[in-house]
Design an enzyme around this catalytic site. Sequence first.
Site, short mmCIF file in Angstrom:
data_model
loop_
_atom_site.label_atom_id
_atom_site.label_comp_id
_atom_site.label_asym_id
_atom_site.label_seq_id
_atom_site.Cartn_x
_atom_site.Cartn_y
_atom_site.Cartn_z
N GLY A 263 0.79 -1.27 0.03
CA GLY A 263 0.12 -0.03 -0.02
C GLY A 263 0.85 1.27 0.24
CB SER A 264 0.16 4.59 1.33
OG SER A 264 -1.01 4.64 0.57
#
Lengths: 379, 631
Positions: B327-328
């Site tokens: 993810g981020s």
Amino acid sequence: MAIDFQRTAPTHGARVGRKRSLWLRLHLDPWLLSILLLLIAFGLVVLYSASGMSAQTTLAQAIRMGIALVGAVVIAQFSPATLYRWTPLAYGGGLLMLIAVEIMGDIGMGAQRWLEIGPLRFQPSELMKIAMPMMLAAYLHRRPLPPSWRDLLVCGVIIAVPVLLIARQPDLGTSMLVTAAAVFVILLAGLSWRFILSLAVMAGAAMPLLWLNMHNYQRQRVLTFLNPESDPLGAGWNIIQSKTAIGSGGLEGKGWGLGTQSQLEFLPERHTDFIVAVLGEEFGLIGMATILVLYLLLVSRGLVMANQAQDTYGRLLAGSIVLTFFIYVFVNIGMVSGILPVVGVPLPLVSYGGTSSVTLMAGFGILMSIHTHRRLLKH
Amino acid sequence: MRKRRERVKDHEQEVRVFRNRSLVAAALIVLMAGALVSRLFYLQVVEHDVFITRSDNNRMRVEPLPPRRGLIYDRNGQLLAENRPTYNLTIVRERVDDLDATLERLVQILGLPEDEVETFRERSLQRQRPYQPALLMSDLTEDQIARLAVNRYLLSGVEVEAQLMRYYPDPIVMSHVLGYVGRINAEELADLDPGNYAGTHFIGKTGVEYTYEDQLHGKAGLRKVETNARGRVLRELDREPPVPGKDLTLTIDSRLQHLAYDLLGGRRGAIVAIQPKTGDILAMVSAPGFDINKFVTGISYADYRALQDDIDLPLYNRAARGQYPPGSTVKPFEALAALQNRVVDANDIVYDPGYFQLPNDTRRYHNWLRWGHGRVDLRRAIEVSNNTYFYTMAYRLGIDRLSSFMHEFGFGEVNSLDVQGALPGLMPSREWKREKYNQPWFPGETLSAGIGQGYFMATPLQLAAATATLANHGHWVRPHLAERIGDQPVKPPFPDTKPDVQVDKTQWWNDVYEGMEEVMSGREGTARKAGAGLEYTMAGKTGTAQVFSLGQNQKYNASELAERLRDHALFIGFAPVEDPQIAVAVIVENAGGGVSGLGRELTDAWLLPQSELHDQPGATVPEEVESLDGD
């Protein structure tokens, strides 16, 4: 017959000579006795190690040998004439006891061998080892020699009945030794070589018959003897271990009490039938040769004494006793070293155990009796 | 009438015959004695060597002496794996006078239920050779040992035998780090040095017990014993003592490990903390854990099934083997990639209308904030975790440059030195996709990869290692669990150390750090709640990952389904920024979000002097003696 008996009956003990040595008066033979004592001493040394340094076992054996020795000395005091008179009684008694064993014998070691009379355990077959040659010698003593066919037939019957009874117990070793003792009497009596040869052929032919009549365990012993490695954990174990013990002893042996085979319980029956393996392991070939020399000296002396005997009864009996003794030695060492099948024959004067020592000593007592009661007058 | 003449004894002739015969007999005797002597000569001289060997083999037995397994400590000397003597009850039937009576007595002494008697009896028969002890019962209690000792005189042939057995004082929290030892199985046996493992019953199966098996095991010794024909040992002839296994000191701080485990609070997840300068793994937690001691004593089938069927997969080492979309959390790395490849300058503004559109494509790739963050530069893009900015960067970089740069940080490969079973994750590339799916790479997939989604997968261990490398200005240290093996310290550089991540301007590191600091402390920082009141500088990055493969083939029930469809929450971070002492990666499955606090608490614990972690190892809180006096 009576006249004949009078004429040929042993007349030992007649005090003819004046000069009689102390030994003769004691009715002992210093040579025989010395060799016997040496053998017994050597045997005790080996036994001490073979019993796992058990002073108790060794002492018990020493006491037993002492008693047997005393027995021999006592027997030596009886004249051969007395023994001669008692011969039919000994033989007949032995035979009766064998029959008794057959009927009510105790079960011991999977075989009927023992007779219990009160606290006494008695093995009649042991008595037969002595009574048998006495009986045959007594019989042949009265017959002109070499024995006739008819004599041989009678001898055959005298031999066969007890031997078959002993074999039925079953005790292959003893029946064989009793037979040997009997056969030696006849052979020494002058059985013709031709007859001996044909007998040997017949014995060979009888082998399959013997095989068929053997107990399973006896057959197993023979098979194992032929190939011990076939059953290394069972019947072959004994012979493999005893060969290993003897072989690993080498020339000089591993030292007294240091035989690993024997001390670590690899050897079965190490203080009885297989004691010679302990000797071979701990004292090596030198020890084995020493004991063999002692045995040969004993046998030589015995043969000399037999040849000096002055009548047929003494000669035949003495000769048979000596030769049977050697058979013990040969069979025992032969079986432990793996050239003969395993039969329960102890090493004379060395193996732990009472009965056979007493019997053997009684034989030597008789031998000394025959030797020391002879007339000292030179013919 | 006489047909035959009566024969008369001829004494002279009889003497002659006897002498003759006894001479023959003497000759035969000599012959037979000769046969015996030659037989003895053959055995004792010719074949002597054969028999001496046979006799030695008979009496000598070589028995292995298994070495003591090395102990395992944490970095503060806290014992993590030890060997405890366990006591087994054995019986040697040859030494028992009356087996039935003895067994009955044992049942009484040990207070066993009646139905155990039969089992007891069966076990007492189990042995191969005479004088071989049969195992009746293992792991006796102190009480049972005492009772047996008291009744010893009644129990000839019964022995209590001591055996060293692995014991883990902290079995659940340390489960995936330590792994466990178990009984050697047939496959393992085939690969082992039979001499060195003779007498050893246990072998490291997983974790550091597996990785450092060679050092921990040590070297087997042996003793030559003299036995009798029944195999009974009589005497020791020779002894070569075993070399005990080396003790292993781990980089793990068991108190940090405990804290991490507690922080997960029973949720499924993993936390990895690494000391950036050294690569020391300070904590590596996969939750839930499981009781590794059960595996040593031999786990029951039911217990094992229960663990295997547990929907939370306690046997699964999420820290090293859990492959999650990062993810981020990949955004700081990607920012650096963009800077290094000069597709952007730190101060360049990207306008975010709430979505990104590829040229000549109508499809919109949305920012997590529907209406967009407006004008964002690199620092703000990290602070607010702006997707549009990073879609743009990914687009500008292209998958090839993105992929290769991410590889420099260890994504897509196993980057740890000694973590057993670590998986490589997946850093997708054009080549990878062609090989795997025989398909071309689509530009949209680059965008997914750019925000740590799509094919991109990383393990918590990889994330922590990448974060540590980032904190180090690109200096690579391989994460590792062993600090000392015996007396030898395990220190970087390791022989196969990855090359450092090189960027042309040092300032770029700081640009990224600043963005990450804003995550914790900025007005719009995604972890500003967790970062409140920081007493040191901390760089962080949050992330969420759409639920992917983990447990895909499990059967969920409806109520669990909803929970398990929620996003995984991630956090990476390091602190202090100027002199990084700790780098952490946190993932909590299906948490939705809000796990940055876990990272904050870990760094607090590690960095703040008042933290419990900084008590002297083993020191205890002084007791309030006064209160006992009644003051």
